[in-house]
Scaffold this active site. Structure first.
Site, short mmCIF file in Angstrom:
data_model
loop_
_atom_site.label_atom_id
_atom_site.label_comp_id
_atom_site.label_asym_id
_atom_site.label_seq_id
_atom_site.Cartn_x
_atom_site.Cartn_y
_atom_site.Cartn_z
N SER A 20 -2.65 -13.44 -14.77
CA SER A 20 -3.60 -12.58 -15.47
C SER A 20 -4.40 -13.35 -16.51
O SER A 20 -3.89 -14.29 -17.13
CB SER A 20 -2.85 -11.43 -16.16
OG SER A 20 -3.72 -10.70 -16.99
N ALA A 21 -5.64 -12.90 -16.73
CA ALA A 21 -6.49 -13.50 -17.77
C ALA A 21 -6.30 -12.81 -19.12
O ALA A 21 -6.93 -13.18 -20.10
CB ALA A 21 -7.95 -13.39 -17.34
N ASP A 61 -2.53 -10.29 -9.78
CA ASP A 61 -3.37 -10.01 -10.94
C ASP A 61 -2.82 -8.71 -11.57
O ASP A 61 -2.12 -7.94 -10.89
CB ASP A 61 -4.82 -9.82 -10.47
CG ASP A 61 -5.72 -9.38 -11.59
OD1 ASP A 61 -5.64 -9.97 -12.69
OD2 ASP A 61 -6.51 -8.43 -11.40
N LEU A 62 -3.12 -8.48 -12.83
CA LEU A 62 -2.61 -7.26 -13.48
C LEU A 62 -3.65 -6.14 -13.54
O LEU A 62 -3.52 -5.09 -12.89
CB LEU A 62 -2.16 -7.61 -14.91
CG LEU A 62 -1.78 -6.41 -15.77
CD1 LEU A 62 -0.54 -5.72 -15.24
CD2 LEU A 62 -1.56 -6.83 -17.22
N ASP A 63 -4.72 -6.40 -14.33
CA ASP A 63 -5.71 -5.34 -14.60
C ASP A 63 -6.47 -4.96 -13.32
O ASP A 63 -7.20 -5.78 -12.77
CB ASP A 63 -6.70 -5.82 -15.66
CG ASP A 63 -6.01 -6.16 -16.99
OD1 ASP A 63 -5.19 -5.34 -17.44
OD2 ASP A 63 -6.30 -7.23 -17.55
N LYS A 97 -14.94 -8.59 -14.90
CA LYS A 97 -13.57 -8.51 -14.38
C LYS A 97 -12.99 -9.89 -14.14
O LYS A 97 -13.63 -10.73 -13.51
CB LYS A 97 -13.53 -7.71 -13.07
CG LYS A 97 -13.71 -6.22 -13.26
CD LYS A 97 -13.48 -5.48 -11.95
CE LYS A 97 -13.70 -4.00 -12.12
NZ LYS A 97 -13.67 -3.30 -10.82
N THR A 144 -5.72 -0.68 -15.89
CA THR A 144 -6.24 -1.13 -17.18
C THR A 144 -7.64 -1.74 -17.07
O THR A 144 -8.31 -1.92 -18.09
CB THR A 144 -5.28 -2.15 -17.82
OG1 THR A 144 -4.73 -2.93 -16.76
CG2 THR A 144 -4.18 -1.47 -18.59
N LYS A 153 -10.01 -17.96 -14.63
CA LYS A 153 -10.66 -17.66 -13.34
C LYS A 153 -12.17 -17.74 -13.52
O LYS A 153 -12.65 -17.36 -14.60
CB LYS A 153 -10.25 -16.25 -12.89
CG LYS A 153 -8.74 -16.06 -12.79
CD LYS A 153 -8.39 -14.57 -12.65
CE LYS A 153 -6.90 -14.36 -12.81
NZ LYS A 153 -6.48 -12.94 -12.76
N GLU A 168 -5.94 -9.69 -5.97
CA GLU A 168 -6.97 -9.59 -7.01
C GLU A 168 -7.95 -8.45 -6.78
O GLU A 168 -8.25 -8.10 -5.64
CB GLU A 168 -7.80 -10.87 -6.98
CG GLU A 168 -7.36 -11.93 -7.93
CD GLU A 168 -7.66 -11.61 -9.40
OE1 GLU A 168 -8.40 -10.65 -9.67
OE2 GLU A 168 -7.17 -12.34 -10.27
N ASP A 169 -8.48 -7.91 -7.88
CA ASP A 169 -9.56 -6.91 -7.76
C ASP A 169 -10.90 -7.48 -8.25
O ASP A 169 -11.90 -6.77 -8.23
CB ASP A 169 -9.24 -5.66 -8.59
CG ASP A 169 -9.30 -5.92 -10.08
OD1 ASP A 169 -8.84 -7.00 -10.51
OD2 ASP A 169 -9.84 -5.08 -10.81
C1 BG6 Z 1 -8.62 -9.63 -17.33
C2 BG6 Z 1 -9.53 -8.43 -17.18
O1 BG6 Z 1 -7.44 -9.41 -16.63
O2 BG6 Z 1 -8.29 -9.87 -18.70
C3 BG6 Z 1 -10.74 -8.56 -18.09
O3 BG6 Z 1 -9.94 -8.35 -15.83
C4 BG6 Z 1 -10.30 -8.81 -19.52
O4 BG6 Z 1 -11.49 -7.37 -18.01
C5 BG6 Z 1 -9.42 -10.06 -19.55
O5 BG6 Z 1 -11.42 -8.99 -20.37
C6 BG6 Z 1 -8.94 -10.43 -20.95
O6 BG6 Z 1 -8.07 -9.45 -21.43
P1 BG6 Z 1 -7.57 -9.35 -22.93
O7 BG6 Z 1 -6.51 -8.29 -22.88
O8 BG6 Z 1 -7.02 -10.70 -23.29
O9 BG6 Z 1 -8.73 -8.99 -23.76
MG MG Z 2 -8.14 -7.65 -12.34
#
Ligand code: BG6
Ligand code: MG
Length: 225
Positions: A118-119, A11-13, A47, A19, A149, A173-174
């Site tokens: 990542s989402a 996962d990224l964020d 999240k 982030t 997810k 993942e977090d």
């Molecule tokens: C996820 C984060 O990775 O991405 C969420 O955990 C975030 O908090 C989601 O809303 C969507 O991100 P973005 O950058 O497309 O708005």
């Molecule tokens: Mg995350």
């Protein structure tokens, strides 16, 4: 005997870089403008899920906002993204969380494929700013999946692309939604965070500095023996 997996899916964020905090601050700012407040406990539900899904959850906090038009929702989601991008514009190589590059290096050393799951629509851009893009064999972001997810698609599509059986993948993942997605994909889940939120993880560490490659291999081998 230690077994090695064939892929790590990150996962990224909140895992590779902090982030997750920027998303939280950006949503809080937008919510504030709408006269809504929420705390970190509520933020755990945001999240790992998509931008629009997060907005829907926030709007549900105020009965008067429930009938908002779709056009207005799109406008608000893009405003939140502007707040986020403002915070994220200073991201550089120094913002990689402790332990992550070491783990990536160990993946490479052991010929383990590396994917991002990542989402976020901003995922590729952030990984580039962090100077980590060359580590990744494949990137799954919000634009590549039809179901986010906690659906497993983010993780299974990465494994499918790499041609690796799900049982031989490890996901990190977090977010509770992310751990659920990894588990549903029949992969080994590593959680970064608290037991309160990530109790379903196969293996849990409190922060990324505790992500030790050999320790993860040990836990993964134990589960598969
Ligand atoms: C996820 C984060 O990775 O991405 C969420 O955990 C975030 O908090 C989601 O809303 C969507 O991100 P973005 O950058 O497309 O708005
Ligand atoms: Mg995350």
């Amino acid at each position: 005997m230690t077994q090695y997996p064939k892929a790590f899916i990150y996962d990224l964020d909140g895992v590779i870089t902090d982030t997750a905090e920027f998303h939280y601050l950006a949503w809080k700012k937008l919510a504030g403008e709408l006269g809504i407040s929420f705390d970190r406990q509520f933020n755990e539900r945001l999240k790992g899920i998509s931008r629009m899904e997060s907005l829907e959850l926030i709007l549900q906090l105020s009965a008067s906002l429930l009938k908002m038009s779709n056009e207005e929702k799109v406008r608000l989601a893009s405003k939140k993204n502007e707040f986020y991008l403002e915070l994220a514009k200073s991201i550089n190589e120094e913002n990689v969380l402790p332990g992550i590059e070491d783990l990536l290096k160990n993946n490479k050393k052991h010929n383990i494929k590396i994917a991002l799951g990542s989402a976020s629509e901003n995922a590729k851009n952030v990984v580039e700013k962090l100077g980590l893009i060359s580590y990744f064999d494949y990137i799954v972001d919000a634009t590549k999946v039809s179901k986010g997810k906690p659906d497993p698609e983010t993780f299974t599509s990465a494994a499918d692309y790499l041609g690796i059986p799900y049982k031989e993948c490890i996901g990190i993942e977090d977010a509770a939604a992310g751990i659920e997605a990894i588990n549903k994909a029949n992969m080994f889940s590593v959680g970064v965070g608290s037991l309160e939120h990530l109790s379903q993880a196969d293996y849990l560490v409190e922060d990324t500095s505790k992500l030790d490659f050999q320790e993860i291999m040990k836990k993964y081998s134990e589960k598969n023996s």
